[in-house]
Design a protein around this motif. Structure first.
Motif, mmCIF file in Angstrom:
data_model
loop_
_atom_site.group_PDB
_atom_site.id
_atom_site.type_symbol
_atom_site.label_atom_id
_atom_site.label_comp_id
_atom_site.label_asym_id
_atom_site.label_seq_id
_atom_site.Cartn_x
_atom_site.Cartn_y
_atom_site.Cartn_z
ATOM 1 N N ASP A 50 14.966 -19.662 20.022
ATOM 2 C CA ASP A 50 13.787 -20.221 20.680
ATOM 3 C C ASP A 50 13.642 -21.672 20.245
ATOM 4 O OD1 ASP A 50 13.214 -17.791 21.872
ATOM 5 O OD2 ASP A 50 11.809 -17.183 20.314
ATOM 6 N N TYR A 94 11.495 -25.225 20.153
ATOM 7 C CA TYR A 94 10.153 -25.791 20.174
ATOM 8 C C TYR A 94 10.258 -27.300 20.035
ATOM 9 C CZ TYR A 94 8.699 -21.030 19.225
ATOM 10 O OH TYR A 94 8.504 -19.671 19.299
ATOM 11 N N TYR A 129 6.365 -24.415 22.513
ATOM 12 C CA TYR A 129 7.538 -23.690 22.980
ATOM 13 C C TYR A 129 8.176 -24.458 24.140
ATOM 14 C CZ TYR A 129 10.438 -20.253 25.281
ATOM 15 O OH TYR A 129 11.507 -19.632 25.871
ATOM 16 N N THR A 169 12.002 -23.636 25.327
ATOM 17 C CA THR A 169 12.946 -22.783 26.066
ATOM 18 C C THR A 169 13.606 -21.785 25.113
ATOM 19 O OG1 THR A 169 14.776 -22.824 27.655
ATOM 20 C CG2 THR A 169 14.983 -24.263 25.768
ATOM 21 N N THR A 170 14.338 -20.835 25.672
ATOM 22 C CA THR A 170 15.175 -19.920 24.905
ATOM 23 C C THR A 170 16.613 -20.096 25.378
ATOM 24 O OG1 THR A 170 13.413 -18.284 24.626
ATOM 25 C CG2 THR A 170 15.663 -17.476 24.413
#
Length: 76
Positions: A57, A59, A69, A71-72
């Motif tokens: 993840d 940040y 946040y 993206t993943t």
């Protein structure tokens, strides 16, 4: 002699990012790194793969203690 400046697009600013690395659902590490917004996904994926993670993840850091946040990324 006069110099003509480069007419290319302006360079993107480098941002500070935090990447939380996971193996399955367990967080195994957290990394702070610098990258432009255009390069952040590739850089985060490279870091996750190098740490043998499954996903991470990302940040964007926006101040001393605050993170948003972004993206993943997932290693396939």
């Amino acid at each position: 002699m006069s110099m003509i400046p480069d007419a290319g697009p302006p360079a993107q600013p480098t941002e500070v990012w935090r990447l939380d690395i996971f193996v399955r659902e367990t967080e195994t590490d957290s990394v702070i790194f610098n990258a432009t917004e255009a390069d952040v996904d590739d850089e985060a994926l490279r870091i996750v793969a190098a740490q043998d993670g499954d996903h991470g993840d990302v940040y964007q850091l926006t101040g001393a203690d605050r993170a948003i946040y972004y993206t993943t990324v997932t290693v396939k």
